[in-house]
Every structure is written in structure tokens, then in C-alpha cells.
Design a protein around this motif. Structure first.
Motif, mmCIF file in Angstrom:
data_model
loop_
_atom_site.group_PDB
_atom_site.id
_atom_site.type_symbol
_atom_site.label_atom_id
_atom_site.label_comp_id
_atom_site.label_asym_id
_atom_site.label_seq_id
_atom_site.Cartn_x
_atom_site.Cartn_y
_atom_site.Cartn_z
ATOM 1 N N UNK A 1 5.227 11.528 -3.665
ATOM 2 C CA UNK A 1 5.980 11.547 -4.758
ATOM 3 C C UNK A 1 5.476 10.305 -5.514
ATOM 4 N N UNK A 2 5.506 10.109 -6.803
ATOM 5 C CA UNK A 2 5.116 8.952 -7.479
ATOM 6 C C UNK A 2 5.529 7.578 -6.877
ATOM 7 N N UNK A 3 7.235 7.809 -6.520
ATOM 8 C CA UNK A 3 7.729 6.260 -6.023
ATOM 9 C C UNK A 3 6.763 6.126 -4.564
ATOM 10 N N UNK A 4 6.807 7.334 -3.647
ATOM 11 C CA UNK A 4 6.102 6.935 -2.586
ATOM 12 C C UNK A 4 4.565 6.554 -2.634
ATOM 13 N N UNK A 5 3.842 7.036 -3.530
ATOM 14 C CA UNK A 5 2.335 6.575 -3.926
ATOM 15 C C UNK A 5 2.486 5.148 -4.216
ATOM 16 N N UNK A 6 3.229 4.682 -5.078
ATOM 17 C CA UNK A 6 3.441 3.325 -5.333
ATOM 18 C C UNK A 6 3.762 2.391 -4.303
ATOM 19 N N UNK B 1 5.620 6.037 7.140
ATOM 20 C CA UNK B 1 5.755 4.636 8.049
ATOM 21 C C UNK B 1 5.369 3.452 7.222
ATOM 22 N N UNK B 2 4.085 3.804 6.423
ATOM 23 C CA UNK B 2 3.385 2.668 5.715
ATOM 24 C C UNK B 2 4.136 2.387 4.374
ATOM 25 N N UNK B 3 4.583 3.527 3.768
ATOM 26 C CA UNK B 3 5.571 3.454 2.427
ATOM 27 C C UNK B 3 6.586 2.732 2.757
ATOM 28 N N UNK B 4 7.390 2.930 3.904
ATOM 29 C CA UNK B 4 8.454 2.332 4.382
ATOM 30 C C UNK B 4 8.209 0.961 4.403
ATOM 31 N N UNK B 5 7.318 0.364 5.208
ATOM 32 C CA UNK B 5 6.882 -0.986 5.389
ATOM 33 C C UNK B 5 6.498 -1.691 4.039
ATOM 34 N N UNK B 6 5.862 -0.917 3.043
ATOM 35 C CA UNK B 6 5.391 -1.430 1.900
ATOM 36 C C UNK B 6 6.535 -1.643 1.062
ATOM 37 N N UNK B 7 7.517 -0.874 1.260
ATOM 38 C CA UNK B 7 8.672 -0.956 0.219
ATOM 39 C C UNK B 7 9.693 -2.026 0.854
ATOM 40 N N UNK B 8 9.586 -2.386 2.007
ATOM 41 C CA UNK B 8 10.432 -3.280 2.775
ATOM 42 C C UNK B 8 9.847 -4.682 2.454
#
Length: 572
Positions: A80-85, A121-128
Motif C-alpha cells: 500500500x502507499x503507506x507501506x511503501x513510504x 518486518x522492514x516496514x514495521x521497523x521503519x515506522x517504529x
């Protein structure tokens, strides 16, 4: 009139197959896997490749690449756009803060576009990471935090599918599946560390270590293995994704136990000999890691001798609990006679020669703008390993004074390293204190830094130097491993207690605060001080308490005297 000469730029064919970092820098990429030489030589994180070419002759991960191609890999993942960001934030910013850089981040970037578990996992870490990084907002970004939690749950479910699939097929994960699970475990470890949940971060690292060991061992059980020994062999050359991950996990296993000095889960044996000269800082650091591992094995030989001594003199341990007995074992390792144990003495002298050989090979590595932080860290780490080995048999605390010049030098290097490592962003602690740090979590700091500062704060009796080391520790973000304030309070309690005892013994005025080495006599010094986690209700996260306990010994009559055990309470 002078006619300007117009020089036409020579035409070059553009390449679109280089790594992302080289393309962004507009430099030629040799496309070496897993890390291109241009990024490696300039100490940059290789950003990975948009597509995977056939492996070159200089790097031959044929087995792992083939396994990945045959495994349950999705050609591409629609985010999704949010996940891509969030993935882009991870790729551009978070990846530079991950532990042991240059060894495994490029694998995440390569495989994260096709492996759902890694992508989430990468999107989770990037967001955190983004939610905990201060920019304009003064508090944690809740929307990013909640999004990271959701991505974390998705990645966790997908990783379980890999593990369950491996359990259904003869209880053995294929190599490509091991790579995915190990990478995901590393990202989970980092995520939990950012959130300040130390027990969970440790659990993920231990899970990865267990899977790694079981895969490397397969169905065989080596002769060296026992309930306490889990030994794997390694080399300094990284020829596959699994080699890079094996090295990363071994280092993080050691880092995880650096404060309480427990035994690592894995013991490693390096099959490569020390070269006469190191080609670069990375090669030097890899060899130093393995020299440090061998030092731990020799140290265990010494403790085994001392355990036999205590079995023959059981009256010495009467009334001591398990925790204090371990402390006492460390104390007597410095004074028990071992002159007749030729086996240990041979190992010990060989260990010291390894350190001398490493230092000779290190002399060829020059420092420049590109490798400055790694160069400083290598010097600091070497000091810690060298000091430990040289002082194993110091019968008194006064003998530490011979390292006065080295204490001052390493403290200067540590302050320089800290300044280089500090980032422009402020990190918000997820703990109850809400304290901010100017450094990212410890896992991006590197091996040996904190332990070296601890050694100097405890063993250097020059007030100004030991207080500088304590100040350095207060600035470090120990999330995921320990607590900065608790560790600094423990070290400060040691310094305060020794100086207070010196004032009493030597008759110094109460307002004396500047001490030199000679100002603190042996009678005032604490022999082998150690924290006591067992005195806390929560022994795993004891460092979250406002109060602490430590134990130390006294040598009232110099070498050969009876050790007197004392305890001392301290608070933050």
C-alpha cells in the motif's frame, strides 16, 4: 578575442544494474555480491540491487541464490502507499542504524521486495524508527507506532509459516528459509529494542541463534558439543548470505552479554589464520572478534582450574549463595596458584601472542575520513580484549595503575567516537522515563565500546578520567540491552565508595574530589566488584529498578591475604 575551448563530455553507456547506492552517487558499480567493492571501500551501506544477476566469480553464493530461486518466493509484493513510504524510510534512514552494518542490510533490501515476511518486518521497523525519532513533534508519533505494530503482527504470522513449513519437512528448514527467518529475527530484535522491550528483543535473538545452530549442525553432533557448549566453525570470508548472517549473530550474541558477562549462546572457532597485514578495517575487526572469542575459551580454562580448587577447598564457599559463589570464583581466578598447569599456561601465552600478531597486522591499516568511526571502534575494542587478557592474573588492584596512559588515550578515542556517532535526530525512549538520547540504540554502536568504558571507570583511579567514562555511558542509548542510568549509577557508586574509603584511610579532607592513581591505596580499592541481579524481584530486568546491589572483596594484607567479601547498595 580568446575563444573558449568547449570540452565535450565523453559518452558513457549508462548502467542500470549497479547497486542503488552507487547509482545514487553516480559512480561505477562493479556489482560484487553481497557488497559491491565501491561501497565496501568507502565504508557505505550497499543499497542492494533492483534485480539479481548471476553471481560473479569474485562472490559465489550459488547454493544460497539457487535455494532462494527454488523456495516459496513471490515475484513481487504489492505494498500500500503507506507501506511503501515506510519501506522507503527503512531503506533510506533506518538501514544505516542497524547492527553490524555492511554485512546483512543489503540482503534485507534485496530480498525485502520479494519476501512478504521481510517486507512487513522492514516496514514495521521503519515506522517504529520514525515514530521514535524527534523531528518537529515532541512525543511519540502514535499513528506511526500503531502502523508499525500492525506490520509487526503480519511479519510474525508469515515467519511462523516458514518455521511450521520446515517442521513438516523432516524438522529441517531449507537454507533459503533459514536466511529469511534469521533476517526477520534480526529485524524483530531491532524493533523490540527501539520499543525498549529488552526481554522480547533477547527472545528474538535467541530464537535466531537456536535456528542457526540447528541448521549448521544438521543431524550431526560434534564431539565438542555438550549441554553447555554449542560450537560452530566460521571463516572470515563471506561467500553466502548465510555466512554474513552467521557472523552477525555471533557478534550480537557477544554484545548481548557484554554487561553481565554471561556466556554467549554460541562458541565459535575460526578456521582462518591471522594474516601478516590486514587489507582494511573490516578484515581487522572480523579477526579481532575471533581473537576475543578465543580469549573467552581460554578464560573458561582458567575458571575450570579454579572450580577444581574450590572443590578441594569447599570450606571457602560455606555460606555463599550461587550468585556470590560465581563472584568468588572470579576473585580467586586472580590469586589461585596455577604454575603447575602447563596446559593453561600454554594456552594463555598463545593467546597473548595472538594479540601481538593482531596488533602487528593492524599497523598496516591507516585511518581516513571514510573509515574513521570503524577505525576508532577497532582500537577501543582491542584495548578491552587486551586489557582483560593482561590482567587475568593480577593479584592486586594496584597493578592496574600500569595502564594509566592507555586509560587516558582510550577515553579520548571514545569521546571522539561518540561525537562522530551522535546523530542530528533525538530518540525518544519508550520506557517510563521518556528520556531522550542523541544516539540510536546500542545495537548500532559496535562491539566492545561500553565494556571498555566500564573497565576504565572501574579500574582507573584518576577521578577526571573515570568520571568522563561514566558521562559517556550516560549519553549512550542502551535500549534493548540495559539501562544507561542504572549502569552509570553502579559505576559511580564504585568510584564514590573508593574515594570515600581513601579519605578515611589516608586522612584526606572531606572536600577532596580530585584523586590520582597514587591517592587511592590498595586497602581502599574494591577487588572485582560485581552487580547482583539476584537481589531483585525481577532478575531479568533488574536494571529497571531505582536501587541496586553489588558485591566486592577486600585485600587488607596485600597479595596472598584472605579475601573479605562485602556488599554495597546503591541507587540511581
Amino acid at each position: 578575442m580568446t575563444v573558449p575551448v568547449v570540452r565535450k563530455r565523453a559518452k558513457h553507456s549508462k548502467t542500470r544494474s549497479g547497486c542503488r547506492t552507487c547509482r545514487q552517487r553516480h559512480v561505477k558499480c562493479d556489482e560484487t555480491r553481497p557488497v559491491c567493492n565501491a561501497c565496501s571501500s568507502s565504508n557505505r551501506v550497499c543499497g542492494g540491487y533492483d534485480f539479481v544477476p548471476l553471481p560473479s566469480a569474485s562472490y559465489r553464493p550459488r547454493r544460497i541464490v539457487a535455494a532462494i530461486e527454488k523456495g516459496p518466493v513471490i515475484a513481487s509484493i504489492e505494498l500500500t502507499p503507506f507501506e511503501s513510504a515506510a519501506f522507503d524510510y527503512f531503506r533510506l534512514f533506518t538501514v544505516n542504524q542497524l547492527p553490524q552494518k555492511l554485512w546483512w542490510q543489503h540482503v534485507v533490501l534485496d530480498l525485502g521486495r520479494s519476501e512478504p515476511a521481510l517486507a512487513h518486518a522492514a516496514t514495521a521497523l521503519g515506522s517504529m524508527h520514525r515514530s521514535l525519532t524527534l523531528s518537529s513533534q515532541p512525543c511519540i508519533d502514535k499513528s506511526q507506532h500503531e502502523f508499525a505494530t500492525g506490520q509487526y503482527s503480519k511479519a510474525m504470522r508469515l515467519m511462523r509459516q516458514y518455521i511450521e513449513r520446515g517442521q513438516k519437512s523432516d524438522n529441517q528448514l531449507r537454507e533459503n528459509e533459514v536466511v529469511i527467518v534469521l533476517l526477520t529475527s534480526l529485524l524483530f530484535f531491532c524493533l523490540e529494542a527501539y520499543m525498549g522491550r529488552d526481554e522480547q528483543s533477547t527472545m528474538h535473538l535467541r530464537t535466531g541463534l537456536k535456528i542457526l545452530y540447528e541448521h549448521v549442525q544438521g543431524d550431526s553432533s560434534p564431539a565438542t558439543e555438550s549441554d553447555d557448549d554449542k560450537v560452530i566453525t566460521t571463516t572470515t570470508s563471506m561467500r553466502s548470505y548465510l555466512d554474513a548472517l552467521k557472523y552477525t549473530f555471533v557478534l550480537m550474541d557477544s554484545d548481548l552479554n557484554m554487561v553481565d558477562e554471561e556466556e554467549p549462546y554460541l562458541q565459535t572457532l575460526c578456521l582462518d589464520r591471522l594474516p601478516l597485514a590486514f587489507q582494511n578495517v573490516q578484515s581487522a575487526h572480523i579477526h579481532l572478534d575471533y581473537v576475543a572469542t578465543r580469549a573467552n575459551l581460554v578464560w573458561r580454562e582458567l575458571l575450570t582450574i579454579c572450580e577444581g580448587y574450590l572443590e578441594d577447598n569447599a570450606d571457602l564457599c560455606v555460606g555463599l549463595d550461587d550468585e556470590t559463589s560465581d563472584f568468588f570464583l572470579g576473585c580467586i581466578s586472580r590469586i589461585v596458584p596455577i604454575e603447575s598447569d602447563d596446559g593453561f599456561l600454554t594456552s594463555y601465552q598463545s593467546m597473548r601472542q595472538d594479540l601481538r600478531n593482531w596488533l602487528n597486522a593492524w599497523a598496516t591499516v591507516s585511518q581516513d575520513q571514510n573509515n574513521m568511526t570503524d577505525h576508532l571502534l577497532c582500537q577501543i575494542f582491542f584495548f578491552y580484549v587486551w586489557y582483560r587478557v593482561e590482567t587475568w592474573r593480577d593479584a592486586t588492584e594496584m597493578l592496574a595503575d600500569r595502564f594509566e596512559e592507555q586509560f587516558a588515550h582510550i577515553t579520548n578515542l571514545a569521546e571522539k567516537y561518540l561525537n562522530l556517532h551522535q546523530t542530528s535526530s533525538q530518540y525518544i525512549s519508550s520506557g517510563s522515563s521518556g528520556k531522550t538520547f542523541s544516539t540510536p540504540p546500542l545495537f548500532s554502536f559496535g562491539t566492545g565500546f561500553v565494556t571498555a568504558m566500564m573497565v576504565i571507570a572501574i579500574k582507573c583511579r584518576i577521578s577526571s578520567i573515570r568520571r568522563r567514562c561514566i558521562a559517556i555511558i550516560r549519553q549512550i542509548n542502551l535500549q534493548g540491552v540495559f539501562d544507561s542510568a542504572y549502569l552509570a549509577a553502579y559505576l559511580e557508586a564504585i568510584a564514590d565508595l573508593e574515594e570515600r574509603r581513601a579519605r578515611k584511610i589516608c586522612g584526606y579532607p572531606e572536600d577532596k574530589t580530585a584523586f590520582e592513581m597514587d591517592d587511592i591505596p590498595e586497602e581502599a580499592r574494591l577487588f572485582e566488584p560485581m552487580m547482583l541481579p539476584g537481589r531483585h524481584l525481577n532478575q531479568t530486568a533488574f536494571y529497571t529498578s531505582d536501587k541496586g546491589s553489588m558485591v566486592f572483596a577486600e585485600l587488607l594484607d596485600g597479595p596472598g591475604s584472605t579475601l573479605i567479601i562485602r556488599s554495597h547498595a546503591f541507587s540511581r
